[in-house]
Enzyme design. Structure first.
Site, PDB file in Angstrom:
ATOM      1  N   GLU B 189      52.666  54.705  -6.085  1.00  0.00           N
ATOM      2  CA  GLU B 189      51.837  54.053  -5.052  1.00  0.00           C
ATOM      3  C   GLU B 189      52.279  52.607  -4.823  1.00  0.00           C
ATOM      4  O   GLU B 189      52.149  52.079  -3.722  1.00  0.00           O
ATOM      5  CB  GLU B 189      50.349  54.097  -5.425  1.00  0.00           C
ATOM      6  CG  GLU B 189      49.712  55.486  -5.373  1.00  0.00           C
ATOM      7  CD  GLU B 189      49.238  55.923  -3.962  1.00  0.00           C
ATOM      8  OE1 GLU B 189      49.408  55.158  -2.983  1.00  0.00           O
ATOM      9  OE2 GLU B 189      48.723  57.048  -3.863  1.00  0.00           O
ATOM     10  N   LYS B 231      47.467  46.276   0.810  1.00  0.00           N
ATOM     11  CA  LYS B 231      46.457  47.257   1.188  1.00  0.00           C
ATOM     12  C   LYS B 231      45.268  46.561   1.854  1.00  0.00           C
ATOM     13  O   LYS B 231      44.730  47.045   2.849  1.00  0.00           O
ATOM     14  CB  LYS B 231      45.993  48.065  -0.033  1.00  0.00           C
ATOM     15  CG  LYS B 231      45.038  49.180   0.363  1.00  0.00           C
ATOM     16  CD  LYS B 231      44.845  50.239  -0.697  1.00  0.00           C
ATOM     17  CE  LYS B 231      43.917  51.337  -0.156  1.00  0.00           C
ATOM     18  NZ  LYS B 231      43.614  52.360  -1.141  1.00  0.00           N
ATOM     19  N   GLU B 241      39.302  53.747   8.740  1.00  0.00           N
ATOM     20  CA  GLU B 241      40.424  54.655   8.963  1.00  0.00           C
ATOM     21  C   GLU B 241      40.455  55.227  10.374  1.00  0.00           C
ATOM     22  O   GLU B 241      40.546  56.438  10.577  1.00  0.00           O
ATOM     23  CB  GLU B 241      40.398  55.798   7.937  1.00  0.00           C
ATOM     24  CG  GLU B 241      41.753  56.448   7.764  1.00  0.00           C
ATOM     25  CD  GLU B 241      41.890  57.139   6.415  1.00  0.00           C
ATOM     26  OE1 GLU B 241      40.883  57.554   5.847  1.00  0.00           O
ATOM     27  OE2 GLU B 241      43.034  57.253   5.955  1.00  0.00           O
ATOM     28  N   ARG B 245      45.079  52.230   9.322  1.00  0.00           N
ATOM     29  CA  ARG B 245      44.935  52.496   7.895  1.00  0.00           C
ATOM     30  C   ARG B 245      45.655  53.766   7.449  1.00  0.00           C
ATOM     31  O   ARG B 245      46.028  53.900   6.286  1.00  0.00           O
ATOM     32  CB  ARG B 245      43.438  52.593   7.575  1.00  0.00           C
ATOM     33  CG  ARG B 245      43.176  52.829   6.132  1.00  0.00           C
ATOM     34  CD  ARG B 245      41.717  52.647   5.807  1.00  0.00           C
ATOM     35  NE  ARG B 245      41.480  53.034   4.440  1.00  0.00           N
ATOM     36  CZ  ARG B 245      40.383  52.767   3.765  1.00  0.00           C
ATOM     37  NH1 ARG B 245      39.418  52.121   4.356  1.00  0.00           N
ATOM     38  NH2 ARG B 245      40.248  53.144   2.529  1.00  0.00           N
ATOM     39  N   HIS B 256      49.657  65.895  -0.805  1.00  0.00           N
ATOM     40  CA  HIS B 256      48.432  66.690  -0.923  1.00  0.00           C
ATOM     41  C   HIS B 256      48.738  68.184  -0.948  1.00  0.00           C
ATOM     42  O   HIS B 256      48.070  68.950  -1.640  1.00  0.00           O
ATOM     43  CB  HIS B 256      47.463  66.369   0.226  1.00  0.00           C
ATOM     44  CG  HIS B 256      46.748  65.060   0.053  1.00  0.00           C
ATOM     45  ND1 HIS B 256      46.076  64.439   1.084  1.00  0.00           N
ATOM     46  CD2 HIS B 256      46.597  64.265  -1.035  1.00  0.00           C
ATOM     47  CE1 HIS B 256      45.538  63.309   0.627  1.00  0.00           C
ATOM     48  NE2 HIS B 256      45.846  63.179  -0.645  1.00  0.00           N
ATOM     49  N   HIS B 269      48.361  62.791  -9.005  1.00  0.00           N
ATOM     50  CA  HIS B 269      48.382  62.365  -7.609  1.00  0.00           C
ATOM     51  C   HIS B 269      49.617  61.505  -7.311  1.00  0.00           C
ATOM     52  O   HIS B 269      50.332  61.730  -6.329  1.00  0.00           O
ATOM     53  CB  HIS B 269      47.094  61.595  -7.288  1.00  0.00           C
ATOM     54  CG  HIS B 269      47.049  61.032  -5.907  1.00  0.00           C
ATOM     55  ND1 HIS B 269      46.997  61.829  -4.775  1.00  0.00           N
ATOM     56  CD2 HIS B 269      47.069  59.745  -5.458  1.00  0.00           C
ATOM     57  CE1 HIS B 269      46.977  61.049  -3.703  1.00  0.00           C
ATOM     58  NE2 HIS B 269      47.023  59.790  -4.087  1.00  0.00           N
TER      59      HIS B 269
END
Lengths: 369, 369
Positions: B189, B231, B241, B245, B256, B269
């Site tokens: 991330e 972020k 969102e 975003r 996903h 994840h």
């Protein structure tokens, strides 16, 4: 019902503002829904009692602006206002591959509205929501305020969200199929707006109580409109229930104890509130805020509305103790201290604590042995 | 860990603004929590892995400003991110007679933070919330954005809320007990913020990847701080969102699909996102947005971070078809159309659709047979 012209009550909440449409023939009229956002699908959430009567005409009206219209029918009743039932809505939304723009429409009373609204608030962290309350209680109560949620075994509405609808549609026609008991329950919340905010309205209700009970469309429309206006005025000043908004809970602290103590569903919410208002008025009198004549006047109107004014006995050994125990678990309690909504002679409501002995005395006076 | 000075990243969201504290020794320091609102009780939500290591020092620090401090331990793992586990938090809150002012504190990784945050958002329709992320991934991802929620059998994070914390505390010390696999997952991330927003930061990560893997406190603190800043900049422009975003989901659409296809928990994840970024970069290349050299550069860094870059085979007969099917059910899909986050040479990310044949080709190229 006799057709009446539609009245619009604007609810001013900044970017979350919306309009309540009050009138007859609204559900079947596609133009009611003409200003809603575009979406590829709509999910109507109703229950097994309301859907057979009103879902078809609503689905037909919605299928003009929307390509795909789905219906999910929940089991009817407060005892189903829980996670399992809420999950039926999520299952339906995901099973039909609904997305973030899917419009959720609640068609039903307060339980359907609370659950559909909470599902809309949580599904993909929020999708658009329209509310079509079909009971008198939900038309005057759930139309304004954005409260949604479900019950927890340890308390009513303990899990939920503040989530504003894009539009509310109060179609008076839906009240024609309502059991008389639910008309009375709705009148309890309407009567509430008198003592806490507007005694002129209270006098109007006293004069028109028979027309309301006989479901006169004009009388109902006015009562709904005025109730929504008063509630909107209060909520507009306190959207998240920081302080002022709590006055809308007049009768609710005692009322919730009755509902919880009897088991959810035994007393209708409005019935419990009607009885709870008499107890809260009695407490206001004991605190020296109103004279006993006003308690009698309120009690008389509640009786005329077809409602009970004597509280049920929740515990044969220590009834007042049981009420106190239940009220200490109320959401409005803070650190176990019960905060009662009390009223004075100038229809001003406020939050106040009271000595246990005084509360016990009120409960003893108001409960049928 | 070597003590470092605390850095504060302000998150500007109007009345929902808050601060992220990044440093060492923060959990055990009562002054970390000195500016939080008063309440009669605190509920710390953690899990059975994190609580034994860090709960005691946190409870001690919190018991200075707060009279009553409770702890609820959830089972550990993504497979428990569901309603049943969420309900353990509600049971604890109601069982301890918590009220509307009770502070909920999340102590754990993303799963704990998502569930504790969602519980705080829903309990009595919202109570104050503080987040103490204890994994690298949650420190750089969950610290900003206010996303909370649980999984549904039909999809990840399908039920949730946007709910901002009052404060986030990233204590680097908690990373010392983290399995190496989770350090790598967190780096995925962190790496993400390069291609979508800041190639200078990407170059810094390339230079410091070994220090990060060796858990150098200063390097980690800078990486966390810069990730949160980027972020915050994106989220500040698009809290709910609506559009921009979505670029934060670079690598997440493919990721996903990997998580869902393998069964939640099989891939972390961050591992799925690392691999998903390679696939999304490959797609960006096929769309003519970046050259293949950049795909290689990104792949190299992800490998150096200790992450997999080859996608798993989810279906032996029609692997690409299975990926497509899963991606069409993603929350970001609209009316079944998959919207990919793609990147260009100037670290600008955008949302784009792509022909199925091209996506199939990318999946075939990127998956190990």
């Amino acid at each position: 019902m006799t057709a009446i012209s539609t009245h619009i009550v604007p609810i001013e909440l900044g970017e979350r503002s919306y309009k309540i449409h009050i009138g007859t023939g609204l559900i079947a009229d596609a133009s009611t829904f003409q200003n809603l956002p575009k979406a590829s699908s709509v999910m109507v959430v109703s229950n097994t009692t309301v859907a057979p009567v009103y879902a078809r005409q609503l689905l037909t009206a919605l299928s003009q602006p929307y390509a795909t219209v789905h219906l999910v029918e929940l089991p009817d009743g407060e005892q189903h206002k829980n996670w399992e039932t809420l999950n039926l809505i999520f299952d339906a939304l995901l099973g039909h591959a609904c997305d973030r723009k899917t419009l959720v429409v609640a068609l039903g009373g307060g339980v359907v509205g609370d659950m559909a609204g909470f599902a809309a608030a949580c599904f993909m962290r929020g999708v658009p929501f329209v509310q079509i309350p079909t009971t008198l209680l939900s038309q005057v109560d759930s139309s304004v305020g954005g409260k949604t949620g479900i019950n927890h075994p340890m308390g009513k509405n303990m899990v939920g969200a503040f989530y504003q609808p894009l539009q509310v549609v109060c179609d008076i026609d839906t009240l024609s199929s309502l059991p008389q008991r639910e008309i009375s329950a709705g009148l309890a919340e309407i009567i509430k707006y008198g003592p806490i905010a507007d005694m002129e309205f209270f006098t109007w209700i006293e004069r028109n109580i028979d027309a309301l009970l006989q479901r006169d469309a004009s009388a109902l429309a006015y009562a709904i409109r005025r109730s929504c206006e008063i509630k909107a005025h209060v909520v507009g000043q306190d959207e998240r229930e920081g302080g002022l908004r709590a006055i809308l809970n007049f009768g609710h602290t005692f009322g919730h104890a009755i509902e919880a103590g009897m088991g959810y569903g035994a007393w209708l919410h409005g019935e419990a509130v009607g009885c709870g208002m008499v107890m809260a008025a009695q407490l206001s009198h004991q605190l020296g805020l109103i004279d006993s004549a006003f308690v009698d006047r309120l009690r008389t109107l509640i009786v005329r509305a077809g409602l009970k004014v004597a509280g049920p006995v929740l515990d044969a050994k220590d009834n007042a103790g049981r009420y106190l125990e239940l009220m200490r678990h109320d959401k409005k309690a803070e650190a176990g201290e019960i905060r009662f909504v009390v009223i004075n002679e100038s229809s001003q409501a406020s939050m106040q604590t009271a000595p246990d002995a005084m509360v016990r005395n009120v409960i003893d006076m108001c409960c049928t042995p």
